[in-house]
Design an enzyme around this catalytic site. Structure first.
Site, PDB file in Angstrom:
ATOM      1  N   CYS A 163       1.039  -1.440   0.165  1.00  0.00           N
ATOM      2  CA  CYS A 163      -0.022  -0.079   0.105  1.00  0.00           C
ATOM      3  C   CYS A 163       0.629   1.369  -0.282  1.00  0.00           C
ATOM      4  O   CYS A 163       2.052   1.352   0.755  1.00  0.00           O
ATOM      5  CB  CYS A 163      -0.742  -0.359   1.320  1.00  0.00           C
ATOM      6  SG  CYS A 163      -2.180  -1.241   1.337  1.00  0.00           S
TER       7      CYS A 163
ATOM      8  N   SER B  91      -8.838  -4.016   6.506  1.00  0.00           N
ATOM      9  CA  SER B  91      -8.787  -2.641   5.788  1.00  0.00           C
ATOM     10  C   SER B  91      -9.482  -3.019   4.196  1.00  0.00           C
ATOM     11  O   SER B  91      -8.988  -3.268   2.858  1.00  0.00           O
ATOM     12  CB  SER B  91      -7.559  -2.426   5.438  1.00  0.00           C
ATOM     13  OG  SER B  91      -6.673  -2.389   7.263  1.00  0.00           O
TER      14      SER B  91
ATOM     15  N   ARG C  33      -4.318   1.147  -2.001  1.00  0.00           N
ATOM     16  CA  ARG C  33      -3.881  -0.420  -1.715  1.00  0.00           C
ATOM     17  C   ARG C  33      -3.376  -1.685  -2.807  1.00  0.00           C
ATOM     18  O   ARG C  33      -4.433  -2.239  -3.248  1.00  0.00           O
ATOM     19  CB  ARG C  33      -5.195  -0.822  -0.492  1.00  0.00           C
ATOM     20  CG  ARG C  33      -5.754   0.148  -0.076  1.00  0.00           C
ATOM     21  CD  ARG C  33      -6.509  -0.668   1.185  1.00  0.00           C
ATOM     22  NE  ARG C  33      -5.873  -1.607   1.880  1.00  0.00           N
ATOM     23  CZ  ARG C  33      -5.124  -1.361   3.317  1.00  0.00           C
ATOM     24  NH1 ARG C  33      -4.122  -0.481   3.656  1.00  0.00           N
ATOM     25  NH2 ARG C  33      -4.255  -2.215   3.606  1.00  0.00           N
TER      26      ARG C  33
ATOM     27  N   CYS D 184      -1.588   9.695  27.170  1.00  0.00           N
ATOM     28  CA  CYS D 184      -1.561   8.119  26.594  1.00  0.00           C
ATOM     29  C   CYS D 184      -0.136   7.695  27.168  1.00  0.00           C
ATOM     30  O   CYS D 184      -0.160   7.555  28.766  1.00  0.00           O
ATOM     31  CB  CYS D 184      -1.517   8.380  25.525  1.00  0.00           C
ATOM     32  SG  CYS D 184       0.170   8.962  24.866  1.00  0.00           S
TER      33      CYS D 184
ATOM     34  N   ASP E 199       2.700   1.948  18.779  1.00  0.00           N
ATOM     35  CA  ASP E 199       2.468   1.603  17.103  1.00  0.00           C
ATOM     36  C   ASP E 199       3.457   2.695  16.434  1.00  0.00           C
ATOM     37  O   ASP E 199       3.641   2.167  15.207  1.00  0.00           O
ATOM     38  CB  ASP E 199       1.117   1.282  16.887  1.00  0.00           C
ATOM     39  CG  ASP E 199       0.635   0.469  15.887  1.00  0.00           C
ATOM     40  OD1 ASP E 199       2.185  -0.201  15.576  1.00  0.00           O
ATOM     41  OD2 ASP E 199      -0.020   0.770  14.464  1.00  0.00           O
TER      42      ASP E 199
HETATM   43  S1  SF4 Z   1      -1.241   6.964  19.005  1.00  0.00           S
HETATM   44 FE1  SF4 Z   1       0.485   6.453  20.598  1.00  0.00          FE
HETATM   45  S2  SF4 Z   1       1.221   8.674  20.660  1.00  0.00           S
HETATM   46 FE2  SF4 Z   1      -0.606   9.151  19.471  1.00  0.00          FE
HETATM   47  S3  SF4 Z   1      -2.289   9.318  21.536  1.00  0.00           S
HETATM   48 FE3  SF4 Z   1      -2.159   6.664  21.115  1.00  0.00          FE
HETATM   49  S4  SF4 Z   1      -0.703   5.600  22.309  1.00  0.00           S
HETATM   50 FE4  SF4 Z   1      -0.307   9.086  22.465  1.00  0.00          FE
END
Ligand code: SF4
Ligand code: SF4
Length: 447
Positions: free
Chosen positions: A26, A130, A142, A290, A306
């Site tokens: 992709c 996806s 894709r 987060c 990720d």
């Molecule tokens: S994707 Fe990762 S960096 Fe972005 S808000 Fe979520 S945990 Fe935090």
């Protein structure tokens, strides 16, 4: 196993058993470039690591009522069905008393057949599939390793999942090729695929002036001097969605959804927003802090997120250091806190901050009007979206607070639309326009 006091009681790990290896190519998939992190690797998660990972994941979330074992890639189905049979076996072996397990997998769908579908159904897997829209749109980016569109193969996978009544979540990326066609996409998913769960993911491919020319060609194997994608730079590729375009995309779908599909089609962005209106945060992108959504590579390396599978954000290896120690480490706790402490003043004083929380730090590469760095690339789109949905969200949140179904919003919108139609019918050319623009009717909607 000793659990540090500051460890989160619940966390989420996206595990990548084949690393970045995928059977497709992709064009916007920057994760393909992460193969460069592991030169010479076979890119297959070994059984010893798999067993250790599942054990650690379940033992360190004893108090969580449900633990998600989530697989992604690359393309995780390249591991073959036996790998996932082993996952189910290990999950049963290490499941803690009172704990339930949700198995999930994110796939491009091209390798799915009845055997896969029967397995997913038997073990209640939630499958993220996806699909970027109808064939011409989907096939724009894709494509497979030969550059051919993949729509037909994905639809074969989708049919297999349907035949076995597997729970499917459609994952649709939003980019230059589909962002101006929101209703066409939404109706395709709802009416032609019969989808009940839909997730829209904005494509923001961040680059620097040096990497832009190569990034425009894609991130795949075989590109000479292909760069490793890292969260740097304040440019984006032409495939990326534009901020206002993303806001308009979501609002157009919301307007249709809120009038006829509430309670029957679940669109993640709308569910997450409703949660925020109630003070309940369910998606890390729109939470104050987060740091509890990590990524595990095929060799046991654990990364902060990720989106940060890059050397500076590698926390360690779970075969060498207990995974929970890495998650509770000062480095990772600080990573999560930075989401809050790095907010620019424009976000701190923003009227929709309660719903937005500045978005994901990976995309905060704009400068505010005051010259402060750290504003989210989609800010203008977020504002359009959150302001536009505010009235309906207020209504639905109020319904929920009174233990009533939010679907009542559809009748509310119907009454509102009828009143507006009447106002339009009565409006004189020099009256204020009933749409609320502040202009005269003749300058706005009138003739
Ligand atoms: S994707 Fe990762 S960096 Fe972005 S808000 Fe979520 S945990 Fe935090
Ligand atoms: S809408 Fe923009 S200013 Fe407001 S919190 Fe989100 S990113 Fe910040």
């Amino acid at each position: 196993m000793t659990i540090p006091d500051n460890a989160p009681p619940r966390y989420h790990v996206l595990a990548k058993p084949t690393g970045a290896i995928c059977n497709l190519d992709c064009k916007y998939c920057f994760f393909l470039s992460k193969e460069l992190l592991y030169p010479g690797s076979r890119f297959r998660m070994a059984d010893e690591l798999l067993a250790s990972y599942i054990r650690q994941l379940l033992e360190t979330q004893k108090t969580a009522p449900e633990v998600n074992i989530a697989w992604q890639g690359g393309e995780p189905t390249l591991m073959g069905l036996d790998f996932f049979r082993r996952v189910v076996e290990l999950a049963a072996q290490y499941r803690q008393p009172g704990q339930s397990i949700l198995h999930s997998i994110q796939t491009n769908g091209t390798r799915l057949d009845d055997e896969w579908a029967a397995f997913f159904r038997q073990h209640n897997f939630l499958v993220g599939l996806s699909v970027d829209g109808p064939q011409p749109i989907h096939d724009t980016y894709r494509v497979d390793k030969g550059g051919q569109g993949t729509f037909e193969r994905v639809m074969q996978g989708w049919q297999a999942l349907r035949r076995r009544a597997v729970d499917v979540n459609i994952l649709c990326t939003v980019h230059a090729a589909n962002a101006d066609r929101p209703l066409e996409l939404y109706r395709f998913f709802r009416d032609e695929l019969g989808a009940e769960f839909i997730q829209f993911i904005p494509i923001i491919e961040r680059t620097t002036p040096e990497t832009l020319p190569l990034a425009e060609q894609g991130w795949t194997v075989g590109r000479a001097q292909r760069p490793l994608y890292t969260q740097h730079g304040d440019l984006v590729t032409t495939r990326s969605v534009r901020p206002e375009q993303y806001g308009r995309f979501l609002t157009a779908i919301f307007d249709e959804w809120v009038r006829r599909d509430v309670g029957r089609v679940y669109v993640q962005a709308f569910d997450v927003a409703l949660g925020c209106w109630l003070g309940q945060y369910t998606l890390c992108v729109h939470t104050p802090t987060c740091g509890n959504a990590l990524a595990l590579e095929h060799n046991g390396d654990l990364y902060a997120c990720d989106h940060y599978v890059e050397p500076d954000y590698r926390l360690g290896n779970i075969l060498e250091t207990p995974m929970i120690d890495l998650i509770a480490s000062p480095q990772q706790r600080q990573f999560g806190l930075n989401k809050l402490t790095s907010l620019p003043k424009q976000c701190l004083t923003c009227d929709v901050r309660f719903a937005c929380h500045g978005g994901c730090p990976k995309d905060r590469f704009l400068t505010t009007a005051d010259g402060e760095p750290g504003l989210h690339y989609l800010c203008a789109g977020y504002k359009i979206f959150f302001h536009h949905i505010s009235e309906a969200m207020n209504f639905m949140a109020e319904e929920l607070r009174h233990n009533r179904a939010p679907a009542g919003v559809m009748a509310y919108m119907a009454r509102k639309d009828a009143a507006l139609r009447q106002a339009f019918a009565k409006a004189g050319r020099n009256d204020p326009c009933p749409c609320g623009s502040g202009k005269k009717y003749k300058q706005c909607h009138g003739r």
